[in-house]
Design a protein around this motif. Sequence first.
Motif, mmCIF file in Angstrom:
data_model
loop_
_atom_site.group_PDB
_atom_site.id
_atom_site.type_symbol
_atom_site.label_atom_id
_atom_site.label_comp_id
_atom_site.label_asym_id
_atom_site.label_seq_id
_atom_site.Cartn_x
_atom_site.Cartn_y
_atom_site.Cartn_z
ATOM 1 N N ARG A 167 29.953 51.143 30.311
ATOM 2 C CA ARG A 167 28.876 50.225 29.935
ATOM 3 C C ARG A 167 29.359 48.788 29.735
ATOM 4 N NH1 ARG A 167 27.089 49.878 24.681
ATOM 5 N NH2 ARG A 167 28.068 51.899 24.247
ATOM 6 N N LEU A 168 30.548 48.623 29.179
ATOM 7 C CA LEU A 168 31.004 47.299 28.780
ATOM 8 C C LEU A 168 32.135 46.738 29.642
ATOM 9 C CD1 LEU A 168 31.072 47.888 24.907
ATOM 10 C CD2 LEU A 168 29.237 46.865 26.270
ATOM 11 N N GLY A 169 32.838 47.594 30.358
ATOM 12 C CA GLY A 169 33.969 47.129 31.157
ATOM 13 C C GLY A 169 33.543 46.233 32.309
ATOM 14 N N LEU A 170 34.395 45.267 32.654
ATOM 15 C CA LEU A 170 34.130 44.350 33.765
ATOM 16 C C LEU A 170 34.966 44.775 34.961
ATOM 17 C CD1 LEU A 170 34.346 40.976 31.769
ATOM 18 C CD2 LEU A 170 32.307 42.362 32.234
ATOM 19 N N THR A 171 34.323 45.291 35.984
ATOM 20 C CA THR A 171 35.026 45.773 37.176
ATOM 21 C C THR A 171 35.346 44.614 38.106
ATOM 22 O OG1 THR A 171 33.915 47.913 37.033
ATOM 23 C CG2 THR A 171 34.904 47.334 39.151
ATOM 24 N N HIS A 172 36.607 44.523 38.525
ATOM 25 C CA HIS A 172 37.056 43.457 39.420
ATOM 26 C C HIS A 172 37.550 44.040 40.737
ATOM 27 C CE1 HIS A 172 37.845 40.200 36.106
ATOM 28 N NE2 HIS A 172 36.632 40.720 36.062
ATOM 29 N N HIS A 173 37.101 43.430 41.817
ATOM 30 C CA HIS A 173 37.467 43.887 43.158
ATOM 31 C C HIS A 173 38.567 43.029 43.784
ATOM 32 C CE1 HIS A 173 34.069 46.750 43.554
ATOM 33 N NE2 HIS A 173 33.468 45.905 42.715
ATOM 34 N N GLY A 174 38.976 41.966 43.097
ATOM 35 C CA GLY A 174 40.008 41.100 43.654
ATOM 36 C C GLY A 174 40.628 40.234 42.572
ATOM 37 N N ILE A 175 41.687 39.525 42.935
ATOM 38 C CA ILE A 175 42.305 38.513 42.072
ATOM 39 C C ILE A 175 42.546 37.279 42.928
ATOM 40 C CG2 ILE A 175 43.419 40.162 40.535
ATOM 41 C CD1 ILE A 175 46.048 39.595 42.041
ATOM 42 N N GLU A 176 42.813 36.158 42.279
ATOM 43 C CA GLU A 176 43.078 34.922 42.998
ATOM 44 C C GLU A 176 44.469 34.400 42.660
ATOM 45 O OE1 GLU A 176 41.403 30.320 43.201
ATOM 46 O OE2 GLU A 176 40.033 31.934 42.580
ATOM 47 N N ALA A 231 39.395 32.338 23.631
ATOM 48 C CA ALA A 231 38.440 31.251 23.404
ATOM 49 C C ALA A 231 36.998 31.716 23.588
ATOM 50 C CB ALA A 231 38.732 30.091 24.351
ATOM 51 N N GLU A 232 36.123 31.162 22.762
ATOM 52 C CA GLU A 232 34.692 31.404 22.915
ATOM 53 C C GLU A 232 34.172 30.502 24.026
ATOM 54 O OE1 GLU A 232 33.274 30.633 18.965
ATOM 55 O OE2 GLU A 232 33.396 32.754 18.401
ATOM 56 N N ALA A 233 34.429 30.928 25.245
ATOM 57 C CA ALA A 233 34.037 30.155 26.421
ATOM 58 C C ALA A 233 33.714 31.115 27.556
ATOM 59 C CB ALA A 233 35.169 29.210 26.845
ATOM 60 N N ARG A 234 32.668 30.802 28.291
ATOM 61 C CA ARG A 234 32.322 31.621 29.452
ATOM 62 C C ARG A 234 33.441 31.531 30.486
ATOM 63 N NH1 ARG A 234 29.899 30.204 34.067
ATOM 64 N NH2 ARG A 234 29.438 28.138 33.202
ATOM 65 N N PRO A 235 33.927 32.681 31.012
ATOM 66 C CA PRO A 235 34.998 32.627 32.014
ATOM 67 C C PRO A 235 34.652 31.688 33.155
ATOM 68 C CG PRO A 235 34.646 34.878 31.303
ATOM 69 C CD PRO A 235 33.550 34.061 30.681
ATOM 70 N N SER A 236 35.642 30.940 33.608
ATOM 71 C CA SER A 236 35.449 29.951 34.674
ATOM 72 C C SER A 236 35.532 30.568 36.050
ATOM 73 C CB SER A 236 36.504 28.848 34.539
ATOM 74 O OG SER A 236 36.529 28.328 33.232
ATOM 75 N N SER A 237 35.843 31.858 36.110
ATOM 76 C CA SER A 237 35.933 32.593 37.370
ATOM 77 C C SER A 237 35.517 34.028 37.115
ATOM 78 C CB SER A 237 37.368 32.540 37.914
ATOM 79 O OG SER A 237 37.542 33.448 38.989
ATOM 80 N N ASP A 238 34.989 34.684 38.130
ATOM 81 C CA ASP A 238 34.604 36.086 37.997
ATOM 82 C C ASP A 238 35.811 37.009 38.058
ATOM 83 O OD1 ASP A 238 31.909 35.446 37.803
ATOM 84 O OD2 ASP A 238 31.589 35.578 39.971
ATOM 85 N N GLU A 239 36.955 36.498 38.512
ATOM 86 C CA GLU A 239 38.158 37.306 38.659
ATOM 87 C C GLU A 239 39.361 36.584 38.052
ATOM 88 O OE1 GLU A 239 36.824 39.647 42.763
ATOM 89 O OE2 GLU A 239 38.154 37.903 42.922
ATOM 90 N N LEU A 240 40.453 37.330 37.850
ATOM 91 C CA LEU A 240 41.655 36.735 37.281
ATOM 92 C C LEU A 240 42.266 35.722 38.246
ATOM 93 C CD1 LEU A 240 41.336 39.337 35.480
ATOM 94 C CD2 LEU A 240 43.825 39.301 35.272
#
Length: 393
Positions: free
Chosen positions: A69-78, A192-201
């Motif tokens: 429910r809470l995990g963020l699935t990532h399909h790639g990295i940069e 940090a209380e900030a929205r991630p600047s990218s969807d992936e690492l």
Amino acid sequence: MNLRTQVGIVGAGPAGLMLSHLLHLAGIESVVVEARSRRYVGERVRAGLLEQGTVDLLKETGVGERLTRLGLTHHGIELRFGGHGHRIDLSGLTGGSTVTIYAQHEVIKDLITARLAAGAQIVFEADDVSVHDFDGPTPKIRYRIEGNLNELSCDFIAGCDGFHGVCRPAVPAGVLTMYDRVYPFAWLGILAEARPSSDELIYAYHERGFALHSMRSPTITRLYLQCAPDEDLGNWPDEKIWDELERRLAAGKGWKLNRGAVIQKGVTEMRSFVVEPMQSGTLFLAGDAAHIVPPTGAKGLNLAIADVRVLARALSDYYANGNRELLTKYSEICLRRVWKVQRFSWWMTSMLHRFADENAFDQRRQLAELDYLTSSRAASQTLAENYVGLPME
């Protein structure tokens, strides 16, 4: 007080709790002894990237509801270098495997909830924990609760109490061989209380040093800067950290680093460590008690889960069939994977960080390696296979 169980487990981290959970599913009794409080182990912020195999195991064994429910699935990295970003398609290069962002303390909360719901014994805030007689058939764990001495007799002890725990030092001198490497840099990390600047690492190689952009949730960002091992946090006010991250993570005019309130700040040392063998008599070491990896490859928690999966299977075979073969081979099976993960973590660390003794040749070589890695499918696939996780065994 004298107590008895089949498997005594020292440490209520991911290794100890997962082992207790797996043993429960196999009908094997265990008691977990932990020096810290339940609140401490459930709130301590640690790594947060799970390999595909770790995610699968948590879900298959019934402790993956919140993860799903809470995990963020990532399909790639940069990978970023030279001011440009290059995406590694993890799923496309590995037949659909992914990684999931889900904090270690959340995994621990899920495991504690599951174990207590099943009636498990987890002893928190145990003082003076020690292990004894693991060279014989009846090893013991001793500890104090509110000043009263308790002795837990068992068939086996699992030392899951971390790098600074009591289990590994209890092994007699000459039995274990230590392999250790301390890196000449560290990570200055912030939450940090900030929205991630990218969807992936984002892993960044920069002339000023390495930087990493990660996240813990859709509203919490985790960021790191390469720094000196003895870095004084007093020299790094929040604005200076954000400015340095902006420099090292820069990638053209279209990208912007989202800033916010810093809620945690610290320095993480970088080291590689392995002990061989990972067992002595009826004492079995797992997780950080047996090995440490630099955090660049995000492998620490995942290695711990792999260890206890092997150990749980070996103990299950012993109790079901009286067979000790897998117990005897525990170190051999685990260390084959451990050293491959050490190699990958060392490679990622060496490729992306600046070393004080390097020269212009070394810098050009690193850039060439990154260029090759991001332009060759074969090279990218090697990174992807290791990043999403090698086979458990």
